[in-house]
Write a protein that holds these residues in place. Sequence first.
Motif, PDB file in Angstrom:
ATOM      1  N   GLU A 205       6.628 -22.458 -38.153  1.00 35.08           N
ATOM      2  CA  GLU A 205       6.232 -21.064 -38.351  1.00 35.08           C
ATOM      3  C   GLU A 205       5.567 -20.868 -39.720  1.00 35.08           C
ATOM      4  O   GLU A 205       4.568 -20.138 -39.837  1.00 35.08           O
ATOM      5  CB  GLU A 205       7.447 -20.146 -38.235  1.00 35.08           C
ATOM      6  N   ASN A 206       6.096 -21.525 -40.744  1.00 39.43           N
ATOM      7  CA  ASN A 206       5.487 -21.419 -42.074  1.00 39.43           C
ATOM      8  C   ASN A 206       4.082 -22.011 -42.089  1.00 39.43           C
ATOM      9  O   ASN A 206       3.154 -21.423 -42.657  1.00 39.43           O
ATOM     10  CB  ASN A 206       6.360 -22.129 -43.114  1.00 39.43           C
ATOM     11  N   ALA A 207       3.913 -23.158 -41.465  1.00 37.86           N
ATOM     12  CA  ALA A 207       2.586 -23.782 -41.416  1.00 37.86           C
ATOM     13  C   ALA A 207       1.606 -22.902 -40.640  1.00 37.86           C
ATOM     14  O   ALA A 207       0.435 -22.748 -41.042  1.00 37.86           O
ATOM     15  CB  ALA A 207       2.681 -25.166 -40.775  1.00 37.86           C
ATOM     16  N   GLN A 208       2.066 -22.325 -39.554  1.00 42.01           N
ATOM     17  CA  GLN A 208       1.198 -21.450 -38.773  1.00 42.01           C
ATOM     18  C   GLN A 208       0.815 -20.194 -39.562  1.00 42.01           C
ATOM     19  O   GLN A 208      -0.318 -19.715 -39.474  1.00 42.01           O
ATOM     20  CB  GLN A 208       1.895 -21.057 -37.473  1.00 42.01           C
ATOM     21  N   ALA A 209       1.749 -19.661 -40.351  1.00 39.51           N
ATOM     22  CA  ALA A 209       1.461 -18.483 -41.167  1.00 39.51           C
ATOM     23  C   ALA A 209       0.407 -18.794 -42.216  1.00 39.51           C
ATOM     24  O   ALA A 209      -0.511 -17.998 -42.464  1.00 39.51           O
ATOM     25  CB  ALA A 209       2.749 -17.986 -41.839  1.00 39.51           C
ATOM     26  N   ILE A 210       0.524 -19.972 -42.826  1.00 38.00           N
ATOM     27  CA  ILE A 210      -0.441 -20.380 -43.846  1.00 38.00           C
ATOM     28  C   ILE A 210      -1.818 -20.603 -43.223  1.00 38.00           C
ATOM     29  O   ILE A 210      -2.845 -20.202 -43.779  1.00 38.00           O
ATOM     30  CB  ILE A 210       0.071 -21.649 -44.565  1.00 38.00           C
ATOM     31  N   GLU A 211      -1.835 -21.207 -42.035  1.00 42.08           N
ATOM     32  CA  GLU A 211      -3.111 -21.420 -41.344  1.00 42.08           C
ATOM     33  C   GLU A 211      -3.754 -20.094 -40.959  1.00 42.08           C
ATOM     34  O   GLU A 211      -4.952 -19.868 -41.200  1.00 42.08           O
ATOM     35  CB  GLU A 211      -2.893 -22.261 -40.096  1.00 42.08           C
ATOM     36  N   ALA A 212      -2.966 -19.190 -40.372  1.00 46.49           N
ATOM     37  CA  ALA A 212      -3.503 -17.910 -39.915  1.00 46.49           C
ATOM     38  C   ALA A 212      -4.054 -17.079 -41.062  1.00 46.49           C
ATOM     39  O   ALA A 212      -4.962 -16.261 -40.873  1.00 46.49           O
ATOM     40  CB  ALA A 212      -2.415 -17.126 -39.181  1.00 46.49           C
ATOM     41  N   ALA A 213      -3.518 -17.304 -42.260  1.00 46.63           N
ATOM     42  CA  ALA A 213      -3.961 -16.543 -43.436  1.00 46.63           C
ATOM     43  C   ALA A 213      -5.271 -17.064 -44.016  1.00 46.63           C
ATOM     44  O   ALA A 213      -5.867 -16.408 -44.870  1.00 46.63           O
ATOM     45  CB  ALA A 213      -2.877 -16.559 -44.498  1.00 46.63           C
ATOM     46  N   GLY A 214      -5.712 -18.243 -43.561  1.00 43.67           N
ATOM     47  CA  GLY A 214      -7.023 -18.714 -43.985  1.00 43.67           C
ATOM     48  C   GLY A 214      -7.070 -19.912 -44.898  1.00 43.67           C
ATOM     49  O   GLY A 214      -8.144 -20.285 -45.375  1.00 43.67           O
ATOM     50  N   ALA A 215      -5.933 -20.551 -45.158  1.00 44.08           N
ATOM     51  CA  ALA A 215      -5.959 -21.768 -45.979  1.00 44.08           C
ATOM     52  C   ALA A 215      -6.733 -22.863 -45.247  1.00 44.08           C
ATOM     53  O   ALA A 215      -6.680 -22.969 -44.023  1.00 44.08           O
ATOM     54  CB  ALA A 215      -4.542 -22.241 -46.282  1.00 44.08           C
ATOM     55  N   SER A 216      -7.433 -23.677 -46.001  1.00 43.71           N
ATOM     56  CA  SER A 216      -8.230 -24.747 -45.395  1.00 43.71           C
ATOM     57  C   SER A 216      -7.473 -26.069 -45.317  1.00 43.71           C
ATOM     58  O   SER A 216      -7.773 -26.911 -44.467  1.00 43.71           O
ATOM     59  CB  SER A 216      -9.524 -24.955 -46.172  1.00 43.71           C
TER      60      SER A 216
ATOM     61  N   GLU B   9       0.868 -30.864 -34.237  1.00 48.47           N
ATOM     62  CA  GLU B   9       0.677 -30.482 -32.832  1.00 48.47           C
ATOM     63  C   GLU B   9       0.518 -28.973 -32.669  1.00 48.47           C
ATOM     64  O   GLU B   9       0.054 -28.508 -31.621  1.00 48.47           O
ATOM     65  CB  GLU B   9       1.866 -30.964 -31.998  1.00 48.47           C
ATOM     66  N   GLN B  10       0.878 -28.208 -33.699  1.00 43.24           N
ATOM     67  CA  GLN B  10       0.903 -26.752 -33.593  1.00 43.24           C
ATOM     68  C   GLN B  10      -0.147 -26.048 -34.449  1.00 43.24           C
ATOM     69  O   GLN B  10      -0.309 -24.828 -34.344  1.00 43.24           O
ATOM     70  CB  GLN B  10       2.295 -26.228 -33.979  1.00 43.24           C
ATOM     71  N   VAL B  11      -0.834 -26.787 -35.320  1.00 42.75           N
ATOM     72  CA  VAL B  11      -1.861 -26.182 -36.173  1.00 42.75           C
ATOM     73  C   VAL B  11      -3.113 -27.051 -36.127  1.00 42.75           C
ATOM     74  O   VAL B  11      -3.066 -28.233 -35.750  1.00 42.75           O
ATOM     75  CB  VAL B  11      -1.392 -26.026 -37.638  1.00 42.75           C
ATOM     76  N   THR B  12      -4.224 -26.463 -36.531  1.00 45.02           N
ATOM     77  CA  THR B  12      -5.481 -27.217 -36.540  1.00 45.02           C
ATOM     78  C   THR B  12      -6.039 -27.414 -37.944  1.00 45.02           C
ATOM     79  O   THR B  12      -7.011 -28.132 -38.120  1.00 45.02           O
ATOM     80  CB  THR B  12      -6.543 -26.496 -35.686  1.00 45.02           C
ATOM     81  N   LEU B  13      -5.438 -26.777 -38.943  1.00 42.32           N
ATOM     82  CA  LEU B  13      -5.969 -26.947 -40.296  1.00 42.32           C
ATOM     83  C   LEU B  13      -5.692 -28.356 -40.796  1.00 42.32           C
ATOM     84  O   LEU B  13      -4.828 -29.074 -40.280  1.00 42.32           O
ATOM     85  CB  LEU B  13      -5.401 -25.898 -41.252  1.00 42.32           C
ATOM     86  N   HIS B  14      -6.419 -28.748 -41.824  1.00 46.62           N
ATOM     87  CA  HIS B  14      -6.305 -30.090 -42.396  1.00 46.62           C
ATOM     88  C   HIS B  14      -4.941 -30.251 -43.059  1.00 46.62           C
ATOM     89  O   HIS B  14      -4.570 -29.476 -43.935  1.00 46.62           O
ATOM     90  CB  HIS B  14      -7.430 -30.286 -43.422  1.00 46.62           C
ATOM     91  N   LEU B  15      -4.184 -31.279 -42.653  1.00 49.14           N
ATOM     92  CA  LEU B  15      -2.879 -31.554 -43.236  1.00 49.14           C
ATOM     93  C   LEU B  15      -2.930 -32.810 -44.100  1.00 49.14           C
ATOM     94  O   LEU B  15      -3.614 -33.790 -43.775  1.00 49.14           O
ATOM     95  CB  LEU B  15      -1.822 -31.746 -42.146  1.00 49.14           C
ATOM     96  N   VAL B  16      -2.192 -32.770 -45.193  1.00 47.06           N
ATOM     97  CA  VAL B  16      -2.049 -33.902 -46.104  1.00 47.06           C
ATOM     98  C   VAL B  16      -0.563 -34.222 -46.206  1.00 47.06           C
ATOM     99  O   VAL B  16       0.257 -33.318 -46.434  1.00 47.06           O
ATOM    100  CB  VAL B  16      -2.619 -33.585 -47.498  1.00 47.06           C
ATOM    101  N   ALA B  17      -0.206 -35.486 -46.023  1.00 50.18           N
ATOM    102  CA  ALA B  17       1.202 -35.893 -46.072  1.00 50.18           C
ATOM    103  C   ALA B  17       1.611 -36.229 -47.500  1.00 50.18           C
ATOM    104  O   ALA B  17       0.811 -36.723 -48.293  1.00 50.18           O
ATOM    105  CB  ALA B  17       1.431 -37.102 -45.162  1.00 50.18           C
TER     106      ALA B  17
END
Length: 311
Positions: free
Chosen positions: A145-156, A183-191
């Motif tokens: 949910e946190n990752a989705q919130a960050i994505e929806a807000a416009g972070a790249s 699997e739940q977001v499309t923004l660029h992720l860094v581990a």
Amino acid sequence: MEGVLDYTLRDLLTSVPGIDQCVTEFIRVTDRLLPSTVFYRMAPELHQQGCTRSGVPVYLQLLGNHPSLMADNAAKAAELGAPGIDLNFGCPAKTVNKSRGGAVLLTEPDLLHEIVAAVRRTVPASIPVTAKMRLGYVDKALAIENAQAIEAAGASTLTIHARTKLEGYKPPAHWEWIARIREQVTLHLVANGEVWNAEDYQRCRHVSGCDDVMLGRGILSNPFLAETLSGQAAAMSHADAWQRLLPMLETYHRQVIDKVSERHVHGRIKQWLNMLQWYFPQAQTLFAEIRCERDPLVILQHIIQQQMLMA
């Protein structure tokens, strides 16, 4: 990395090939628009088009909980030439969390969204807005949910440290959770988390599914790690790497002498040496020699003597 990865050390570490991007230590946003002097002090790279001397971009990292104040300070950083704005939702420090900053905000996905959205609206579209988070505060229940919130807000881009605040820095890092988030977001992720060597790096990428990895303590313990991981250098013996590192230690210490109050100089070099001990047995010897020493010039002589012994 507060108090460690300052401008001086960023400049040295990026002089070695392999690092693509840096972030500053966090700049705390509380109750006002910060003056330009704060941004320049935390990120002298602003005088160099926002890059280290070797050309690596340095994003300004902000930490706070007030959406409009975070946005105003992000806009100020952008005006001063920051190549990107990074938002800290991962700091586990008790003093930070008690004042409602860092990882404690992971209990409030709606607030994360408000902060990121406010910054994204205010900062010019040409300047990336990124964020870093942990998997949660006490548990991982809100990780997706946190990752989705960050994505929806416009972070790249979102960097994920694969542990909760409660888990701190205790192994293991749960890279499989990053894969679940992917699997739940499309923004660029860094581990991020527990990458100390090439084997960790390959396993982290495989398990998380991320192409990119952020290095923290690993690169402080071995400044040549990114160079090796990027394939720009063959693996070196500890002795060869230590010989190559000693001039960097001398340069770092001299620069700290020039820029930091004398009473604090000894702490900086000891702090880095303490981390270098994780990789270099030679650092343990040098740390033992200077452990009780406070005179910066005496410490400098110990470093020079080490170089003479290696010559």
